[in-house]
Design an enzyme around this catalytic site. Structure first.
Site, PDB file in Angstrom:
ATOM      1  N   CYS A  81     -17.824  12.130   6.655  1.00 26.56           N
ATOM      2  CA  CYS A  81     -18.551  10.984   7.212  1.00 26.56           C
ATOM      3  C   CYS A  81     -18.504  10.981   8.743  1.00 26.56           C
ATOM      4  O   CYS A  81     -19.125  11.827   9.372  1.00 26.56           O
ATOM      5  CB  CYS A  81     -17.985   9.707   6.594  1.00 26.56           C
ATOM      6  SG  CYS A  81     -18.990   8.287   6.960  1.00 26.56           S
ATOM      7  N   HIS A 168     -18.267  10.456   0.797  1.00 21.51           N
ATOM      8  CA  HIS A 168     -16.802  10.342   0.675  1.00 21.51           C
ATOM      9  C   HIS A 168     -16.299  10.948  -0.634  1.00 21.51           C
ATOM     10  O   HIS A 168     -16.362  10.290  -1.674  1.00 21.51           O
ATOM     11  CB  HIS A 168     -16.397   8.863   0.714  1.00 21.51           C
ATOM     12  CG  HIS A 168     -16.563   8.242   2.060  1.00 21.51           C
ATOM     13  ND1 HIS A 168     -15.604   8.312   3.043  1.00 21.51           N
ATOM     14  CD2 HIS A 168     -17.597   7.557   2.599  1.00 21.51           C
ATOM     15  CE1 HIS A 168     -16.017   7.690   4.118  1.00 21.51           C
ATOM     16  NE2 HIS A 168     -17.233   7.222   3.892  1.00 21.51           N
ATOM     17  N   GLU A 170     -13.282  11.336  -1.475  1.00 23.14           N
ATOM     18  CA  GLU A 170     -12.005  10.727  -1.860  1.00 23.14           C
ATOM     19  C   GLU A 170     -12.192   9.450  -2.667  1.00 23.14           C
ATOM     20  O   GLU A 170     -11.256   8.943  -3.278  1.00 23.14           O
ATOM     21  CB  GLU A 170     -11.163  10.441  -0.605  1.00 23.14           C
ATOM     22  CG  GLU A 170     -11.631   9.282   0.278  1.00 23.14           C
ATOM     23  CD  GLU A 170     -12.753   9.664   1.243  1.00 23.14           C
ATOM     24  OE1 GLU A 170     -13.402  10.695   1.021  1.00 23.14           O
ATOM     25  OE2 GLU A 170     -12.987   8.909   2.209  1.00 23.14           O
ATOM     26  N   SER A 222      18.673  -4.470  -2.264  1.00 31.88           N
ATOM     27  CA  SER A 222      18.117  -5.754  -2.682  1.00 31.88           C
ATOM     28  C   SER A 222      17.891  -5.774  -4.189  1.00 31.88           C
ATOM     29  O   SER A 222      17.642  -6.823  -4.764  1.00 31.88           O
ATOM     30  CB  SER A 222      16.784  -5.992  -1.982  1.00 31.88           C
ATOM     31  OG  SER A 222      15.805  -5.106  -2.504  1.00 31.88           O
ATOM     32  N   GLY A 223      17.948  -4.593  -4.813  1.00 34.91           N
ATOM     33  CA  GLY A 223      17.616  -4.526  -6.233  1.00 34.91           C
ATOM     34  C   GLY A 223      16.150  -4.196  -6.446  1.00 34.91           C
ATOM     35  O   GLY A 223      15.724  -3.928  -7.559  1.00 34.91           O
ATOM     36  N   GLY A 224      15.358  -4.212  -5.365  1.00 39.41           N
ATOM     37  CA  GLY A 224      13.942  -3.860  -5.462  1.00 39.41           C
ATOM     38  C   GLY A 224      13.761  -2.353  -5.560  1.00 39.41           C
ATOM     39  O   GLY A 224      14.722  -1.591  -5.425  1.00 39.41           O
ATOM     40  N   VAL A 225      12.512  -1.941  -5.781  1.00 40.20           N
ATOM     41  CA  VAL A 225      12.236  -0.524  -5.997  1.00 40.20           C
ATOM     42  C   VAL A 225      12.653   0.325  -4.794  1.00 40.20           C
ATOM     43  O   VAL A 225      13.367   1.319  -4.939  1.00 40.20           O
ATOM     44  CB  VAL A 225      10.714  -0.285  -6.224  1.00 40.20           C
ATOM     45  CG1 VAL A 225      10.455   1.139  -6.671  1.00 40.20           C
ATOM     46  CG2 VAL A 225      10.168  -1.269  -7.224  1.00 40.20           C
ATOM     47  N   ASP A 226      12.215  -0.081  -3.597  1.00 41.82           N
ATOM     48  CA  ASP A 226      12.380   0.792  -2.444  1.00 41.82           C
ATOM     49  C   ASP A 226      13.848   1.015  -2.080  1.00 41.82           C
ATOM     50  O   ASP A 226      14.290   2.148  -1.908  1.00 41.82           O
ATOM     51  CB  ASP A 226      11.621   0.229  -1.231  1.00 41.82           C
ATOM     52  CG  ASP A 226      10.170  -0.060  -1.573  1.00 41.82           C
ATOM     53  OD1 ASP A 226       9.711   0.451  -2.606  1.00 41.82           O
ATOM     54  OD2 ASP A 226       9.515  -0.798  -0.825  1.00 41.82           O
ATOM     55  N   SER A 227      14.597  -0.082  -1.975  1.00 40.82           N
ATOM     56  CA  SER A 227      15.994   0.113  -1.576  1.00 40.82           C
ATOM     57  C   SER A 227      16.783   0.799  -2.688  1.00 40.82           C
ATOM     58  O   SER A 227      17.699   1.581  -2.427  1.00 40.82           O
ATOM     59  CB  SER A 227      16.651  -1.215  -1.152  1.00 40.82           C
ATOM     60  OG  SER A 227      16.787  -2.081  -2.243  1.00 40.82           O
ATOM     61  N   SER A 228      16.410   0.556  -3.936  1.00 42.69           N
ATOM     62  CA  SER A 228      17.134   1.194  -5.049  1.00 42.69           C
ATOM     63  C   SER A 228      16.894   2.704  -5.058  1.00 42.69           C
ATOM     64  O   SER A 228      17.824   3.492  -5.252  1.00 42.69           O
ATOM     65  CB  SER A 228      16.679   0.616  -6.390  1.00 42.69           C
ATOM     66  OG  SER A 228      16.948  -0.757  -6.443  1.00 42.69           O
TER      67      SER A 228
END
Ligand code: XMP
Length: 518
Positions: A81, A168, A170, A222-228
């Site tokens: 594009c 595009h 993608e 924190s128990g969340g996905v990222d920090s775990s």
């Protein structure tokens, strides 16, 4: 070092989509600022270059332009594009300004041989979105496909391995888009497609060991996905050189503290310290009703509690964080760029500066879905990997106005019921409603209304159910969950949670409402 495809970002809302599509083909991709010097790309060893789309016109005085030397890197270049117009503009072709805007689905006719379209039919639907268009090809190029509106829907210069697409590939609406990208990656750039999560773990573990050496790392879990996932990855690399700190601020959901401790202490054998600080937080919050003030108090108290917990650990050099790729991609400040207006306003800052620690961010190259796959490879359970987002200030933003322990306890019980029912109810494909929606939670309203229970009049609090669908939390709509599910949740909350006699369902979209109530 994996093979890298560089995506130069000219401000398209689809730049991240391009990078993800490439990774879905098991090739590593990285987004670069449009003006990145060619020397940097060369030093990084890129084996292919994609010029993204973008909202600008090449004729605008503020048009974002690349370092022209990127065309001398001797790697294949694919302009998409705006990228194709850049090729025309910079390599000696001609671009028509403000021609009839082509937007939406079109059909291309491929009439020339091209490695980009190898194995594809000669005509299919493509997604267009552009104003300017190419009028005259630069020297050395030929055209291989056209649409109703454009003579130059696909162009290429085989000798230099330069390719341009007016549409595009993608975007999901373009038929055979992924095959075009695969042709570019495997057929033209010579990528081998061996970038995988297992390989990523191996190279990350080595990189973490090298960076950390014998130093000590702390991580706020924190128990969340990222920090775990960050914790599991770093632990795999350096074992007990990692200490995780979990701050129990008294604003967690039912059984959350115990679940985090069980998983990381018992299953993963991590050095996890829980700071039991509920009283500190609730005292600091006493009497405060204003939402922003509540958030500030929680943020500041968190830093103090975390800091004093870390003091007990001994010398620490690194602070690990679960920062993801979308958090670090610098949005390109370009006129008309919708992507540049979208800013994450929720990232907690302040910790690293205060603690004078070096940062360790092992997920900063990954998108969320890749973090989930990584977590799975590292052995984290689905309950963590597919956990819905939970705000840093916890239940404080779901307990309207003043925070009292009594209110939090009611909210915790009601919320546990909602989550239990969301997990138990499935759609026709067997997918739980908990997984289908973006978030589902209860909000405590500190107002009382009249009800009747048995022969008695009640005068109790209200619980609101907030269940939303969203892709990125920037916009959201209330989820059309089955009425039977709502009925069951409502009946269970009113019957089982003392202090509640009324349940409401929030039917506001974002905007103008937000997902959380505070
Ligand atoms: P809003 O309420 O702004 O929320 O529509 C958008 C998304 O962000 C989450 N959220 C937070 N996440 N710290 C976080 O880590 C916060 O302070 C915070 N506030 C809101 C919210 O749950 C939703 O997913």
């Amino acid at each position: 070092m994996p093979q890298i495809i560089a995506v130069l970002d000219f401000g398209s809302q689809y730049t991240q989509v391009i990078a993800r599509r490439i990774r879905e083909c098991n090739v590593y991709s990285r987004i670069y600022h449009y003006a990145t010097p060619a020397a940097t790309l060369k030093a990084d060893g890129v084996c292919g270059l994609i010029l993204s789309g973008g909202p600008s016109s090449v004729y605008s005085p503020k048009a974002p332009l690349p370092d022209k030397a990127v065309f001398d890197l001797d790697v294949p270049v694919l302009g998409i594009c705006f990228g194709i117009q850049l090729m025309g503009h910079l390599l000696g072709g001609e671009v028509a300004h403000g021609a009839r805007r082509e937007y939406g689905l079109g059909r291309i006719e491929i009439f020339g041989e091209s490695p980009l379209f190898s194995g594809l039919p000669s005509s299919f639907k493509v997604w267009n979105s552009h104003g300017d268009k190419l009028l005259k090809l630069p020297a050395g190029y030929r055209t291989v496909a056209r649409t109703e509106n454009s003579e130059f829907a696909a162009i290429e210069d085989d000798s230099r391995r330069f390719y341009g697409l007016q549409f595009h590939p993608e975007v999901f609406h373009t038929e055979h888009g992924v095959e075009i990208i695969k042709n570019y990656l495997y057929g033209i750039c010579g990528c081998t497609g061996d970038w995988s999560m297992a390989g990523y773990i191996e190279s990350s573990v080595a990189a973490i060991r090298e960076k950390v050496g014998k130093s000590h790392v702390i991580l706020g879990l924190s128990g969340g996905v990222d920090s775990s996932v960050a914790a599991a990855l770093i632990h795999r690399a350096i074992g007990d050189q990692l200490t995780c700190v979990f701050v129990d601020n008294g604003l967690c959901r039912k059984n959350e503290v115990a679940a985090v401790e069980k998983l990381f202490k018992d299953n993963f054998h991590m050095d996890l310290r829980t700071a039991h600080a509920a009283d500190t937080f609730l005292t600091a919050l006493a009497g405060v009703t204003e939402p922003e003030k509540k958030r500030k108090i929680i943020g500041k108290t968190f830093i103090d509690v975390f800091d004093s917990e870390v003091q007990k650990i001994g010398p620490v050099d690194f602070l690990a964080q679960g920062t993801l790729y979308p958090d670090v991609i610098e949005s390109v400040p370009i006129e008309n760029n919708p992507a540049s207006l979208i800013k994450s306003h929720h990232n907690v800052g302040g910790l690293p500066a205060k603690m004078k620690l070096k940062l360790l961010e092992p997920l900063r190259e990954l998108f969320k879905d890749e973090v989930r796959r990584l977590g799975h490879e590292l052995g984290l359970p689905d309950s963590v990997i597919w956990r819905q987002p939970f705000p840093g200030p916890g239940l404080a933003v779901r307990c309207i106005g003043e925070i009292k322990k009594e209110y939090l306890d009611i909210l915790r019980e009601a919320d546990a019921i909602l989550l239990e029912e969301m997990k138990a109810a499935t759609d026709e494909n067997g997918v739980s409603w908990y997984r289908k929606v973006w978030q589902s939670f209860c909000v405590f309203l500190p107002l009382r209304s009249v009800g009747v229970m048995g022969d008695e009049r009640t005068y109790d609090y209200v619980i609101a159910l907030r269940i939303v669908e969203s892709v990125d939390a920037m916009t959201a709509d209330w989820a059309r969950v089955p009425h039977e599910l709502l009925a069951k949740v409502s009946s269970r909350i009113i019957n089982e949670v003392k202090g509640v006699n009324r349940v409401c369902f929030d039917i506001s979209s974002k905007p103008p409402a937000t997902i959380e109530w505070e």
